[in-house]
Design an enzyme around this catalytic site. Sequence first.
Site, PDB file in Angstrom:
ATOM      1  N   ARG A 186       0.845  -1.186   0.000  1.00  0.00           N
ATOM      2  CA  ARG A 186       0.000   0.000   0.000  1.00  0.00           C
ATOM      3  C   ARG A 186       0.887   1.244   0.000  1.00  0.00           C
ATOM      4  O   ARG A 186       2.055   1.199   0.381  1.00  0.00           O
ATOM      5  CB  ARG A 186      -0.898   0.027   1.232  1.00  0.00           C
ATOM      6  CG  ARG A 186      -1.808  -1.191   1.393  1.00  0.00           C
ATOM      7  CD  ARG A 186      -2.578  -1.102   2.704  1.00  0.00           C
ATOM      8  NE  ARG A 186      -3.466  -2.240   2.884  1.00  0.00           N
ATOM      9  CZ  ARG A 186      -3.137  -3.370   3.504  1.00  0.00           C
ATOM     10  NH1 ARG A 186      -1.902  -3.519   4.007  1.00  0.00           N
ATOM     11  NH2 ARG A 186      -4.009  -4.351   3.642  1.00  0.00           N
ATOM     12  N   LYS A 210      -1.590  -2.162   7.896  1.00  0.00           N
ATOM     13  CA  LYS A 210      -2.743  -1.637   8.619  1.00  0.00           C
ATOM     14  C   LYS A 210      -2.746  -2.151  10.052  1.00  0.00           C
ATOM     15  O   LYS A 210      -2.438  -3.311  10.304  1.00  0.00           O
ATOM     16  CB  LYS A 210      -4.047  -2.051   7.924  1.00  0.00           C
ATOM     17  CG  LYS A 210      -4.360  -1.237   6.680  1.00  0.00           C
ATOM     18  CD  LYS A 210      -5.747  -1.570   6.169  1.00  0.00           C
ATOM     19  CE  LYS A 210      -6.126  -0.681   4.994  1.00  0.00           C
ATOM     20  NZ  LYS A 210      -7.487  -0.977   4.496  1.00  0.00           N
ATOM     21  N   HIS A 277      -1.705   2.652  -6.033  1.00  0.00           N
ATOM     22  CA  HIS A 277      -2.554   1.474  -5.854  1.00  0.00           C
ATOM     23  C   HIS A 277      -2.675   0.655  -7.135  1.00  0.00           C
ATOM     24  O   HIS A 277      -2.988  -0.537  -7.085  1.00  0.00           O
ATOM     25  CB  HIS A 277      -3.942   1.889  -5.358  1.00  0.00           C
ATOM     26  CG  HIS A 277      -4.517   0.949  -4.338  1.00  0.00           C
ATOM     27  ND1 HIS A 277      -4.015   0.820  -3.059  1.00  0.00           N
ATOM     28  CD2 HIS A 277      -5.537   0.056  -4.430  1.00  0.00           C
ATOM     29  CE1 HIS A 277      -4.706  -0.095  -2.395  1.00  0.00           C
ATOM     30  NE2 HIS A 277      -5.629  -0.578  -3.203  1.00  0.00           N
ATOM     31  N   ARG A 280      -0.258  -2.042  -6.902  1.00  0.00           N
ATOM     32  CA  ARG A 280      -0.734  -3.079  -5.977  1.00  0.00           C
ATOM     33  C   ARG A 280      -1.744  -3.992  -6.679  1.00  0.00           C
ATOM     34  O   ARG A 280      -1.693  -5.219  -6.554  1.00  0.00           O
ATOM     35  CB  ARG A 280      -1.368  -2.422  -4.746  1.00  0.00           C
ATOM     36  CG  ARG A 280      -1.907  -3.390  -3.690  1.00  0.00           C
ATOM     37  CD  ARG A 280      -2.248  -2.595  -2.434  1.00  0.00           C
ATOM     38  NE  ARG A 280      -3.056  -3.357  -1.491  1.00  0.00           N
ATOM     39  CZ  ARG A 280      -2.579  -4.225  -0.606  1.00  0.00           C
ATOM     40  NH1 ARG A 280      -1.284  -4.473  -0.573  1.00  0.00           N
ATOM     41  NH2 ARG A 280      -3.388  -4.847   0.229  1.00  0.00           N
ATOM     42  N   HIS A 303      -3.963  -8.824   3.463  1.00  0.00           N
ATOM     43  CA  HIS A 303      -5.413  -8.768   3.626  1.00  0.00           C
ATOM     44  C   HIS A 303      -5.837  -9.603   4.832  1.00  0.00           C
ATOM     45  O   HIS A 303      -5.458 -10.768   4.943  1.00  0.00           O
ATOM     46  CB  HIS A 303      -6.133  -9.317   2.382  1.00  0.00           C
ATOM     47  CG  HIS A 303      -6.017  -8.433   1.194  1.00  0.00           C
ATOM     48  ND1 HIS A 303      -6.052  -8.909  -0.102  1.00  0.00           N
ATOM     49  CD2 HIS A 303      -5.858  -7.084   1.094  1.00  0.00           C
ATOM     50  CE1 HIS A 303      -5.935  -7.894  -0.945  1.00  0.00           C
ATOM     51  NE2 HIS A 303      -5.812  -6.788  -0.244  1.00  0.00           N
ATOM     52  N   TYR A 312      -9.158 -10.410  -6.997  1.00  0.00           N
ATOM     53  CA  TYR A 312      -8.080 -10.684  -7.949  1.00  0.00           C
ATOM     54  C   TYR A 312      -8.204 -12.071  -8.564  1.00  0.00           C
ATOM     55  O   TYR A 312      -7.366 -12.463  -9.373  1.00  0.00           O
ATOM     56  CB  TYR A 312      -6.719 -10.564  -7.255  1.00  0.00           C
ATOM     57  CG  TYR A 312      -6.467  -9.185  -6.695  1.00  0.00           C
ATOM     58  CD1 TYR A 312      -6.128  -8.129  -7.540  1.00  0.00           C
ATOM     59  CD2 TYR A 312      -6.580  -8.929  -5.334  1.00  0.00           C
ATOM     60  CE1 TYR A 312      -5.904  -6.866  -7.039  1.00  0.00           C
ATOM     61  CE2 TYR A 312      -6.354  -7.666  -4.824  1.00  0.00           C
ATOM     62  CZ  TYR A 312      -6.023  -6.633  -5.679  1.00  0.00           C
ATOM     63  OH  TYR A 312      -5.809  -5.380  -5.179  1.00  0.00           O
TER      64      TYR A 312
END
Length: 330
Positions: A186, A210, A277, A280, A303, A312
């Site tokens: 990210r 995150k 992004h 990514r 994730h 994806y």
Amino acid sequence: MINDMARIMNDLQVVTSTLSPEVDMQKLEVRLEEIMSNYEIHRKSEKDIENDIQDKIELYLSARKVEGLAKETIRGYTGELNRFAKFINKPVVQITTSDIRKYLASNENNMASTVDRKLSAIKTFFSWLVTEELLLRDPSTKIKPPKKPKRLPKGLSVEELEVVRESCISRRERAMMEVMYSTGCRLSEVQRMKIDDINMQEMNMRVIGKGDKERIVYISFKCLHHVKGYLNIRKDDCEQLFVTERRPIRAMTNRAIERSVDQIEQRTKLSKKLTPHTFRHTFGTLAMENGADLADVQQLMGHEDPSTTLVYAHVSENRKKQAHKKYHMQ
């Protein structure tokens, strides 16, 4: 008012402590009337109730900071909740489900994803208030998130990726582009990267994602080559991987990285929008196209929810055709 309530509670405790197990409710009622006759009680008007929404928001944000929530997330919550408070402008205890719905519908131009982000911040806020027993009920419970259109991520094709590579004119641009594509990180993760996070021998890198969660990502030979080339021309002692070109040398901000990618895009003249992004998305899409396992891609991209990685998992017509030939029983 607080002293009056304390006196009322004290008087009531005196009464209830003298009651026998078989309570005479009629006598209790008479006694309560005697006690309450000493007090004059009236319901507060809306104007009399203190507008505490801003104080509650600050209390909530302070608690989340203590919990170690990422600075970017705190910044996002702060903006969303302050806009909400300005629109509502009433005490927390008086906020209704209808108030929240009106706020979410106040801008017709907001996309479903924007409304979803706003609702998520509001739900988290009220849920915390109830958990902390600062509020009895959560007015956001009944509100369901909006249905978001299912769009496939817009990654680059192999050919487009090469065009982007050829459009980089500085070593910093090329190293940055290769890192974003090779790691699938990210923007915030790229901005935080430090030189010491890179393990040249193992060809991997430690990143903070995150929620301040750490994970290991991997870099290709091509990426490592361009990162080394960029670091070799650096004459500063800044610990960050990507730094400004003008003095004082310091870490590039998120916006500075975005501007650098914008400049590359202008040279490519591709029809697709190029953002950090995008790289990514390209990482995730091409990895799945080349047969990577869904669980592996999930871990590499950081994730938490496997369903996030599923975007994806779409396959090209050519891959579907090959799969049909390979697995279909005649």
